[in-house]
Design an enzyme around this catalytic site. Structure first.
Site, PDB file in Angstrom:
ATOM      1  N   CYS A 113      14.338 -16.390  23.960  1.00 42.44           N
ATOM      2  CA  CYS A 113      15.564 -15.695  23.509  1.00 42.44           C
ATOM      3  C   CYS A 113      15.301 -14.601  22.490  1.00 42.44           C
ATOM      4  O   CYS A 113      16.166 -13.753  22.260  1.00 42.44           O
ATOM      5  CB  CYS A 113      16.563 -16.704  22.960  1.00 42.44           C
ATOM      6  SG  CYS A 113      17.116 -17.864  24.208  1.00 42.44           S
ATOM      7  N   HIS A 247      22.084 -13.368  17.977  1.00 39.74           N
ATOM      8  CA  HIS A 247      21.823 -13.989  19.286  1.00 39.74           C
ATOM      9  C   HIS A 247      23.014 -14.884  19.622  1.00 39.74           C
ATOM     10  O   HIS A 247      23.499 -15.632  18.770  1.00 39.74           O
ATOM     11  CB  HIS A 247      20.530 -14.811  19.198  1.00 39.74           C
ATOM     12  CG  HIS A 247      20.239 -15.578  20.442  1.00 39.74           C
ATOM     13  ND1 HIS A 247      20.402 -15.040  21.699  1.00 39.74           N
ATOM     14  CD2 HIS A 247      19.796 -16.848  20.629  1.00 39.74           C
ATOM     15  CE1 HIS A 247      20.061 -15.941  22.602  1.00 39.74           C
ATOM     16  NE2 HIS A 247      19.698 -17.048  21.983  1.00 39.74           N
ATOM     17  N   ASN A 277      24.754 -17.927  26.829  1.00 38.56           N
ATOM     18  CA  ASN A 277      23.472 -17.558  26.237  1.00 38.56           C
ATOM     19  C   ASN A 277      22.624 -16.832  27.283  1.00 38.56           C
ATOM     20  O   ASN A 277      22.083 -17.463  28.190  1.00 38.56           O
ATOM     21  CB  ASN A 277      22.758 -18.821  25.734  1.00 38.56           C
ATOM     22  CG  ASN A 277      21.424 -18.520  25.068  1.00 38.56           C
ATOM     23  OD1 ASN A 277      20.901 -17.396  25.184  1.00 38.56           O
ATOM     24  ND2 ASN A 277      20.863 -19.493  24.397  1.00 38.56           N
TER      25      ASN A 277
HETATM   26  N1  COA Z   1      29.882 -32.193  28.547  1.00 38.44           N
HETATM   27  C1  COA Z   1      30.339 -33.351  28.040  1.00 38.44           C
HETATM   28  N2  COA Z   1      29.574 -34.165  27.283  1.00 38.44           N
HETATM   29  C2  COA Z   1      28.315 -33.784  27.042  1.00 38.44           C
HETATM   30  C3  COA Z   1      27.785 -32.589  27.547  1.00 38.44           C
HETATM   31  C4  COA Z   1      28.623 -31.787  28.331  1.00 38.44           C
HETATM   32  N3  COA Z   1      28.224 -30.612  28.850  1.00 38.44           N
HETATM   33  N4  COA Z   1      26.507 -32.462  27.128  1.00 38.44           N
HETATM   34  C5  COA Z   1      26.232 -33.544  26.384  1.00 38.44           C
HETATM   35  N5  COA Z   1      27.327 -34.356  26.342  1.00 38.44           N
HETATM   36  C6  COA Z   1      27.494 -35.627  25.639  1.00 38.44           C
HETATM   37  C7  COA Z   1      26.170 -36.308  25.394  1.00 38.44           C
HETATM   38  O1  COA Z   1      25.774 -37.061  26.526  1.00 38.44           O
HETATM   39  C8  COA Z   1      26.523 -37.188  24.198  1.00 38.44           C
HETATM   40  O2  COA Z   1      27.202 -38.320  24.676  1.00 38.44           O
HETATM   41  P1  COA Z   1      26.930 -39.753  23.997  1.00 38.44           P
HETATM   42  O3  COA Z   1      27.376 -39.594  22.567  1.00 38.44           O
HETATM   43  O4  COA Z   1      27.801 -40.642  24.817  1.00 38.44           O
HETATM   44  O5  COA Z   1      25.477 -39.995  24.150  1.00 38.44           O
HETATM   45  C9  COA Z   1      27.540 -36.356  23.414  1.00 38.44           C
HETATM   46  O6  COA Z   1      28.049 -35.379  24.349  1.00 38.44           O
HETATM   47  C10 COA Z   1      26.943 -35.643  22.222  1.00 38.44           C
HETATM   48  O7  COA Z   1      25.753 -35.011  22.653  1.00 38.44           O
HETATM   49  P2  COA Z   1      24.877 -34.150  21.684  1.00 38.44           P
HETATM   50  O8  COA Z   1      23.717 -33.574  22.418  1.00 38.44           O
HETATM   51  O9  COA Z   1      24.612 -34.918  20.427  1.00 38.44           O
HETATM   52  O10 COA Z   1      25.927 -32.991  21.336  1.00 38.44           O
HETATM   53  P3  COA Z   1      25.816 -31.847  20.280  1.00 38.44           P
HETATM   54  O11 COA Z   1      26.975 -31.874  19.381  1.00 38.44           O
HETATM   55  O12 COA Z   1      24.447 -31.751  19.669  1.00 38.44           O
HETATM   56  O13 COA Z   1      26.017 -30.559  21.207  1.00 38.44           O
HETATM   57  C11 COA Z   1      24.728 -28.811  22.175  1.00 38.44           C
HETATM   58  C12 COA Z   1      25.082 -30.289  22.218  1.00 38.44           C
HETATM   59  C13 COA Z   1      23.714 -28.538  23.268  1.00 38.44           C
HETATM   60  C14 COA Z   1      25.988 -28.006  22.445  1.00 38.44           C
HETATM   61  C15 COA Z   1      24.175 -28.468  20.777  1.00 38.44           C
HETATM   62  O14 COA Z   1      23.176 -29.388  20.404  1.00 38.44           O
HETATM   63  C16 COA Z   1      23.595 -27.094  20.715  1.00 38.44           C
HETATM   64  O15 COA Z   1      24.288 -26.117  20.913  1.00 38.44           O
HETATM   65  N6  COA Z   1      22.293 -26.985  20.398  1.00 38.44           N
HETATM   66  C17 COA Z   1      21.642 -25.702  20.336  1.00 38.44           C
HETATM   67  C18 COA Z   1      21.339 -25.260  21.729  1.00 38.44           C
HETATM   68  C19 COA Z   1      20.909 -23.827  21.785  1.00 38.44           C
HETATM   69  O16 COA Z   1      21.499 -23.002  21.153  1.00 38.44           O
HETATM   70  N7  COA Z   1      19.864 -23.572  22.570  1.00 38.44           N
HETATM   71  C20 COA Z   1      19.370 -22.291  22.805  1.00 38.44           C
HETATM   72  C21 COA Z   1      18.698 -21.756  21.591  1.00 38.44           C
HETATM   73  S1  COA Z   1      18.082 -20.185  21.946  1.00 38.44           S
END
Ligand code: COA
Length: 320
Positions: A113, A247, A277
């Site tokens: 990215c 970003h 993204n």
């Molecule tokens: N829809 C519904 N539920 C979802 C889901 C989706 N698309 N993706 C994950 N979940 C669920 C998980 O299974 C988890 O369920 P559980 O509590 O029963 O186990 C719950 O939601 C929480 O998951 P978690 O991964 O802890 O959520 P989060 O608050 O960390 O959000 C992201 C997930 C990916 C949105 C977040 O971590 C994020 O944005 N991270 C940065 C990613 C990024 O920017 N990457 C690129 C960088 S260049």
């Protein structure tokens, strides 16, 4: 003193739009979950057969038009992408042949990215030292090709698009500073697990893998430091920034960086809602949008930043 200056911007998004409601039909997710956690509502997806260079060519031609330059004037191409058309020749060379500009260096930069930030920094250095006069800097991706559409934790995030800027030498600033970083200790936090040398097949998945919560925390911390470093390098206070062009990975990460800069969200260029993204394309896409709609004006001070797999990250301070 010679600076490099942005004299044109351009971008391109593929026609097909995939909304959160479309994703609800493909996987166990919901529009409200995606919007609350990421700020994303829709994203663009390349058509079958539409490649990273196809998207880049549109963006590049638009940037050159805006700069009042002809494609054959380009003497340097730095192309940020993680989703190249071919193993080789690199995307920069393929784009060079499409534009009909021959002889100058053309290469791609594979830093996920932050690919555009790396490409911009390299092009800036070549212009400053007098070895390039009309540089095209690209960020372009077809991330949908390395998305696991059965993995709801990543498929909701990534998308396709392209952005471009043209740089020329100028006695007026210009790009004031760029700052690049990487920390390979985090290589397992965000990666695509297959490749030519490693191999393809079930054990080497051709898809993005991510430890989302760790990526989130690291992005906020490391981008926060990058912002401090960029201001300090220029002897500026955070009140000196007119626009943050971040970003576009996640609205909550962007809000955290804006808060660090004490910038109201009205001074932050946001496209994540509509673009998702787009990796290396996200910063130049956002920049082009804000230049074309008149928010970013000549003389404004811009802070650009990006963060990606590796981890790699980078920032730039620009007098537009
Ligand atoms: N829809 C519904 N539920 C979802 C889901 C989706 N698309 N993706 C994950 N979940 C669920 C998980 O299974 C988890 O369920 P559980 O509590 O029963 O186990 C719950 O939601 C929480 O998951 P978690 O991964 O802890 O959520 P989060 O608050 O960390 O959000 C992201 C997930 C990916 C949105 C977040 O971590 C994020 O944005 N991270 C940065 C990613 C990024 O920017 N990457 C690129 C960088 S260049």
């Amino acid at each position: 003193m010679i600076y490099s200056r942005i004299v044109g911007t351009g971008s391109y998004l593929p026609e097909k739009v995939l909304t959160n409601f479309d994703l609800e039909k493909l996987m166990d997710t919901s529009d409200s979950w995606i919007r609350e956690r990421t700020g994303i509502e829709r994203r663009h997806i390349a058509a079958d057969g539409e490649t990273t260079v196809d998207l880049a060519e549109h963006a590049a031609r638009r940037a050159l038009d805006a700069a009042g330059l002809r494609p054959e004037d380009v003497d340097f191409i730095a192309f940020g992408t993680t989703t190249p058309d071919l193993v080789f020749p690199n995307c920069g060379v393929i784009l060079q042949s499409r534009l009909g500009c021959r002889g100058g260096p053309a290469f791609s930069v594979e830093t996920a990215c932050s690919g555009f930030m790396y490409a911009l920094s390299i092009a800036d250095k070549y212009i400053r030292c007098g070895e390039a006069k009309r540089a095209l800097v690209i960020g372009s991706e077809t991330l949908s090709r390395i998305t696991d559409w059965s993995d709801r934790s990543t498929a909701i995030l990534f998308a396709d698009g392209a952005g471009a800027v043209v740089l020329t030498p100028s006695e007026q600033a210009g790009i004031l500073s760029t700052h690049l970083h990487a920390d390979g200790q985090y290589k397992d936090m965000l990666y695509c697990g297959s490749g030519v040398s490693k191999g393809f097949g079930p054990e080497y998945k051709l898809a993005i893998s991510m430890v989302g919560s760790e990526v989130f925390k690291s992005a906020v911390t490391l981008l926060g430091r990058a912002v401090d470093e960029t201001l300090a390098a220029n002897g500026l206070d955070r009140s000196a920034i007119d626009w943050l062009v971040p970003h576009q990975a996640n609205l909550r990460i962007i809000q955290a960086i804006a808060k660090k800069l004490s910038l109201p969200m009205e001074r932050v260029i946001l496209t994540v809602k509509d673009h998702g993204n787009t990796s290396a394309a996200s910063v130049p896409l956002a920049l082009d949008q804000a230049v074309r709609d008149g928010r970013i004006k000549r003389g404004d001070r811009l802070l650009l930043e990006a963060f990606g797999g590796g981890f790699t990250w980078g920032s730039a301070l620009i007098r537009y």
